[in-house]
Each structure stands twice: as structure tokens, then as C-alpha cells.
Design a protein around this motif. Structure first.
Motif, PDB file in Angstrom:
ATOM      1  N   MET A 260      37.312  39.573  37.643  1.00 38.45           N
ATOM      2  CA  MET A 260      37.703  41.063  37.489  1.00 38.45           C
ATOM      3  C   MET A 260      38.444  41.197  36.146  1.00 38.45           C
ATOM      4  O   MET A 260      39.588  40.755  36.216  1.00 38.45           O
ATOM      5  CB  MET A 260      38.428  41.699  38.759  1.00 38.45           C
ATOM      6  N   PRO A 261      37.986  42.280  35.321  1.00 32.29           N
ATOM      7  CA  PRO A 261      38.802  42.619  34.192  1.00 32.29           C
ATOM      8  C   PRO A 261      39.939  43.691  34.813  1.00 32.29           C
ATOM      9  O   PRO A 261      39.750  44.364  35.593  1.00 32.29           O
ATOM     10  CB  PRO A 261      37.732  43.261  33.406  1.00 32.29           C
ATOM     11  N   VAL A 262      41.116  43.409  34.255  1.00 35.97           N
ATOM     12  CA  VAL A 262      42.154  44.463  34.680  1.00 35.97           C
ATOM     13  C   VAL A 262      41.726  45.951  34.383  1.00 35.97           C
ATOM     14  O   VAL A 262      40.801  46.310  33.548  1.00 35.97           O
ATOM     15  CB  VAL A 262      43.460  44.394  33.592  1.00 35.97           C
ATOM     16  N   GLY A 263      41.958  47.012  35.349  1.00 37.55           N
ATOM     17  CA  GLY A 263      41.370  48.052  35.356  1.00 37.55           C
ATOM     18  C   GLY A 263      40.365  48.491  36.314  1.00 37.55           C
ATOM     19  O   GLY A 263      39.737  49.592  36.533  1.00 37.55           O
ATOM     20  N   SER A 264      39.695  47.139  36.882  1.00 32.60           N
ATOM     21  CA  SER A 264      38.366  47.133  37.856  1.00 32.60           C
ATOM     22  C   SER A 264      39.113  47.569  39.246  1.00 32.60           C
ATOM     23  O   SER A 264      40.061  47.222  39.621  1.00 32.60           O
ATOM     24  CB  SER A 264      37.918  45.943  37.747  1.00 32.60           C
ATOM     25  N   LYS A 265      37.919  48.384  40.003  1.00 31.31           N
ATOM     26  CA  LYS A 265      37.984  48.582  41.364  1.00 31.31           C
ATOM     27  C   LYS A 265      36.846  48.197  41.823  1.00 31.31           C
ATOM     28  O   LYS A 265      35.915  48.694  41.662  1.00 31.31           O
ATOM     29  CB  LYS A 265      38.276  49.810  41.474  1.00 31.31           C
ATOM     30  N   TRP A 266      36.805  47.341  42.873  1.00 33.77           N
ATOM     31  CA  TRP A 266      35.709  46.669  43.546  1.00 33.77           C
ATOM     32  C   TRP A 266      35.764  46.738  44.840  1.00 33.77           C
ATOM     33  O   TRP A 266      36.629  46.652  45.565  1.00 33.77           O
ATOM     34  CB  TRP A 266      35.529  45.083  43.112  1.00 33.77           C
ATOM     35  N   GLU A 267      34.559  46.850  45.584  1.00 34.38           N
ATOM     36  CA  GLU A 267      34.227  46.620  46.985  1.00 34.38           C
ATOM     37  C   GLU A 267      34.002  45.131  47.155  1.00 34.38           C
ATOM     38  O   GLU A 267      32.750  44.818  46.485  1.00 34.38           O
ATOM     39  CB  GLU A 267      33.229  47.550  47.480  1.00 34.38           C
ATOM     40  N   ILE A 268      34.548  44.232  47.979  1.00 30.21           N
ATOM     41  CA  ILE A 268      34.088  42.987  47.970  1.00 30.21           C
ATOM     42  C   ILE A 268      34.001  42.471  49.485  1.00 30.21           C
ATOM     43  O   ILE A 268      34.752  42.832  50.225  1.00 30.21           O
ATOM     44  CB  ILE A 268      35.383  41.870  47.364  1.00 30.21           C
ATOM     45  N   VAL A 269      33.013  41.876  49.670  1.00 27.09           N
ATOM     46  CA  VAL A 269      32.517  41.494  50.930  1.00 27.09           C
ATOM     47  C   VAL A 269      32.710  39.899  50.903  1.00 27.09           C
ATOM     48  O   VAL A 269      31.910  39.197  50.124  1.00 27.09           O
ATOM     49  CB  VAL A 269      31.155  41.787  51.602  1.00 27.09           C
ATOM     50  N   ILE A 270      33.472  39.464  51.817  1.00 30.48           N
ATOM     51  CA  ILE A 270      33.913  37.807  51.840  1.00 30.48           C
ATOM     52  C   ILE A 270      33.254  37.254  53.036  1.00 30.48           C
ATOM     53  O   ILE A 270      33.818  37.645  54.201  1.00 30.48           O
ATOM     54  CB  ILE A 270      35.487  37.465  51.482  1.00 30.48           C
ATOM     55  N   PRO A 271      32.444  36.318  53.032  1.00 33.69           N
ATOM     56  CA  PRO A 271      32.026  35.530  54.088  1.00 33.69           C
ATOM     57  C   PRO A 271      33.393  34.454  54.697  1.00 33.69           C
ATOM     58  O   PRO A 271      34.061  34.289  54.136  1.00 33.69           O
ATOM     59  CB  PRO A 271      31.077  34.675  53.700  1.00 33.69           C
ATOM     60  N   GLN A 272      33.150  34.415  55.972  1.00 30.08           N
ATOM     61  CA  GLN A 272      34.186  33.688  56.655  1.00 30.08           C
ATOM     62  C   GLN A 272      34.351  32.310  56.087  1.00 30.08           C
ATOM     63  O   GLN A 272      35.510  31.922  56.182  1.00 30.08           O
ATOM     64  CB  GLN A 272      33.822  33.684  58.442  1.00 30.08           C
ATOM     65  N   GLU A 273      33.704  31.741  55.554  1.00 27.52           N
ATOM     66  CA  GLU A 273      33.978  30.402  55.014  1.00 27.52           C
ATOM     67  C   GLU A 273      34.734  30.592  53.836  1.00 27.52           C
ATOM     68  O   GLU A 273      35.401  29.715  53.488  1.00 27.52           O
ATOM     69  CB  GLU A 273      32.446  29.606  54.524  1.00 27.52           C
ATOM     70  N   MET A 274      34.621  31.640  53.125  1.00 28.63           N
ATOM     71  CA  MET A 274      35.715  31.846  51.903  1.00 28.63           C
ATOM     72  C   MET A 274      36.927  32.575  52.378  1.00 28.63           C
ATOM     73  O   MET A 274      37.714  33.006  51.584  1.00 28.63           O
ATOM     74  CB  MET A 274      34.911  32.659  50.783  1.00 28.63           C
ATOM     75  N   ALA A 275      36.962  32.747  53.586  1.00 24.71           N
ATOM     76  CA  ALA A 275      38.095  33.868  54.258  1.00 24.71           C
ATOM     77  C   ALA A 275      39.033  32.797  55.019  1.00 24.71           C
ATOM     78  O   ALA A 275      39.603  31.856  54.617  1.00 24.71           O
ATOM     79  CB  ALA A 275      37.579  34.934  54.971  1.00 24.71           C
ATOM     80  N   TYR A 276      39.070  33.096  56.442  1.00 25.07           N
ATOM     81  CA  TYR A 276      39.834  32.467  57.240  1.00 25.07           C
ATOM     82  C   TYR A 276      39.356  31.454  58.130  1.00 25.07           C
ATOM     83  O   TYR A 276      39.660  30.514  58.914  1.00 25.07           O
ATOM     84  CB  TYR A 276      40.809  33.173  58.160  1.00 25.07           C
ATOM     85  N   GLY A 277      38.058  31.284  58.052  1.00 20.76           N
ATOM     86  CA  GLY A 277      36.968  30.425  58.872  1.00 20.76           C
ATOM     87  C   GLY A 277      37.415  30.448  60.251  1.00 20.76           C
ATOM     88  O   GLY A 277      37.322  31.381  60.797  1.00 20.76           O
TER      89      GLY A 277
END
Length: 301
Positions: A260-277
Motif C-alpha cells: 500500500m502506498p501512503v494515502g491509500s484506503k483499501w478494503e482487505i479480506v484476510i483468510p483465516q490462515e493469514m489471520a488468527y487461524g
């Protein structure tokens, strides 16, 4: 014995506080010899006997609850107490009693607790108790075992992790599937892009500033939601951006922020393996797919 040390300490403090011991020396004037205060209230013999009585308070409970002594055999306890020091027979008996105690713990605590962890149920018996006892005894006796210690520990670690995973799947399998379904549907939406580890994102505002690296410290505003729409965290609600290093958060965040470049605003969807599992974190249940709206405000220097 800890309980006796605590008795001695408590009684000593009581005697000090109530003046049972000399409070020190009187403050002497210049050139005068200090004279110790005399505060005796009873004879040393009386004091010694009283001290002996006082130190048995709570001892019976300790013997029964912590040392497993059946007070029906108090006479045997007193026989050992009167002996003062251990002879060869006493040492043998102590070792024997320790063996009985450990075997009792194995049968009543260790094996039932392991079975509970394996099946997540008190009533299910998974372990072969006879083989457990056989291996336990051989190992503690220093005899050759079919499986070396290092190998045994590795097997136990991996197998317990497997059992935990199975139990978590059984409990939270529906939550995991709901996340997988959400990811599949989201991936088909217009403008959605994919990063390493299956992280999906949609650009809401295009930034043109610096892009952080994993070690960078960044300032962000964000909102985190579950797939059912429940908000579990929000810097917007706190009305204060958050600052942290990109590599000190969940993997999905690190992956997204370093793209992400500074100034960006994203909606991000993170699968459980890349979150808290399989872990649970507050409102976040195990195997949860997470949805974030993230604004990258600044890379701090």
C-alpha cells in the motif's frame, strides 16, 4: 516443608508485633552505654512449649490434602516423626510411597486429562492405559524403550496438535466454511485483486506516497469486521489512528501494508490462515476470515 516455614514466619511476625521479642536497644544519650530492653513475659520453657503447639496449626489439613496421609495411620506418622532421621527401611518406605503416589496421579489425573484433551470429552477414553503404564515405568526405570525420548516427545507434540486441530474443526467448522464462502464470492467482485497467502483487496482510494517495508512503523486508521458484519475493532470509533510496525501484526496485515502506498484506503479480506487461524481473539472466533477497511496515513521516520 513450606507450610512449616509459613507457620514459623507468621508466628515470628506476631511475636514481634506484640512485643514478644526485644524491640532493640533504648536510644542512649551521648556517652551513655545502651541498655537492652527486657520484655520477657514467660519462661523460655513455657515459650518453647507454646511455640511447638502453635506450629501444628493447619498441619493435619496439610498432611491429608497435600501429602495424602490417611489420619487413621497417625501412629505410623508419629513413629516416623519420633525417629527423627531416616534409616534404610524408612528410605525404602519413602520411595515406595512416592511410587504409589505417582501411580495414583497417573491413573486419576494424567491419563484422564490427556484423554480429555484428545477427545474434548471427559467420558471418552482414547489412550491405551496399559501401554502408557508400560512405557512410563520402563522410562523412569532407565530401561531401554521402543521409542527414544526425543522421538517420543516429537510424536506427542505433533499428535496433540493434530487432536487439537480436529477438535477445533468440529467446534468451529461452520465458521471456517462461512469464511471460505465469503472469500470465493468476494474474489469475483469487480476490482478485487489478490496478494500472497490469498489476501484479497479492493482499492477505495489510490495513494501515491511511500510504500512501507515489513520493518516500517506506520500510522493507520482502520475498522475490522467478521463476515457476518460484526465490528470487532475500530480506530475510527476511538477517534485516534494507531501506530505499529508492519511486521508486528497478523500476516495478512503485513502483506497488505507492504503493498500500500501512503494515502491509500483499501478494503482487505484476510483468510483465516493469514489471520488468527485456530486461535480465538476476543470477538474473533477460531478460523475467522477477517474484513478490514484500512487507511495508510503515514510511514513514520
Amino acid at each position: 516443608m513450606k507450610v512449616l516455614r509459613s507457620f514459623v514466619y507468621a508466628l515470628t511476625m506476631l511475636l514481634i508485633c506484640t512485643g514478644g521479642y526485644a524491640k532493640g536497644k533504648k536510644k542512649a544519650g551521648k556517652g551513655k552505654k545502651a541498655v537492652a530492653e527486657k520484655v520477657d513475659t514467660c519462661s523460655v520453657d513455657t515459650f518453647s512449649y507454646a511455640f511447638g503447639v502453635a506450629n501444628t496449626q493447619g498441619l493435619t489439613q496439610y498432611l491429608t490434602s497435600r501429602m495424602g496421609v490417611d489420619m487413621a495411620y497417625l501412629a505410623d506418622f508419629l513413629k516416623g516423626f519420633d525417629a527423627g532421621t531416616e534409616d534404610e527401611a524408612s528410605k525404602r518406605m519413602r520411595a515406595y510411597c512416592a511410587g504409589v503416589d505417582i501411580r495414583t496421579q497417573v491413573g486419576r489425573q494424567i491419563i484422564p486429562n490427556i484423554n480429555k484433551q484428545i477427545a474434548d470429552n471427559d467420558s471418552v477414553k482414547t489412550l491405551n492405559e496399559d501401554l502408557f503404564i508400560k512405557a512410563f515405568r520402563a522410562s523412569i526405570a532407565g530401561e531401554a524403550t521402543d521409542i527414544p525420548m526425543d522421538t517420543a516427545q516429537n510424536i506427542v507434540k505433533k499428535q496433540m496438535e493434530y487432536y487439537q486441530s480436529v477438535n477445533m474443526e468440529r467446534k468451529f467448522g461452520e465458521n471456517k466454511k462461512a469464511g471460505e464462502d465469503y472469500l470465493q464470492a468476494y474474489a469475483k467482485e469487480k476490482g478485487v485483486k489478490k496478494l500472497e497467502g490469498g489476501v484479497l483487496y479492493k482499492v477505495l482510494t489510490e495513494g501515491i506516497g511511500e510504500m512501507p517495508v515489513a520493518e516500517s512503523k506506520v500510522k493507520v486508521n482502520y475498522e475490522g469486521k467478521l463476515v457476518d458484519g460484526t465490528v470487532f475493532d475500530s480506530s475510527y470509533e476511538r477517534k485516534e489512528p494507531t501506530t505499529f510496525a508492519c511486521n508486528q501484526v497478523i500476516k495478512g496485515w503485513t502483506t497488505a501494508l507492504t503493498h500500500m502506498p501512503v494515502g491509500s484506503k483499501w478494503e482487505i479480506v484476510i483468510p483465516q490462515e493469514m489471520a488468527y487461524g485456530a486461535r480465538e481473539a476476543g470477538k474473533i472466533k477460531p478460523f475467522s476470515t477477517l474484513i478490514f477497511t484500512v487507511e495508510l496515513l503515514e510511514v513514520e521516520k
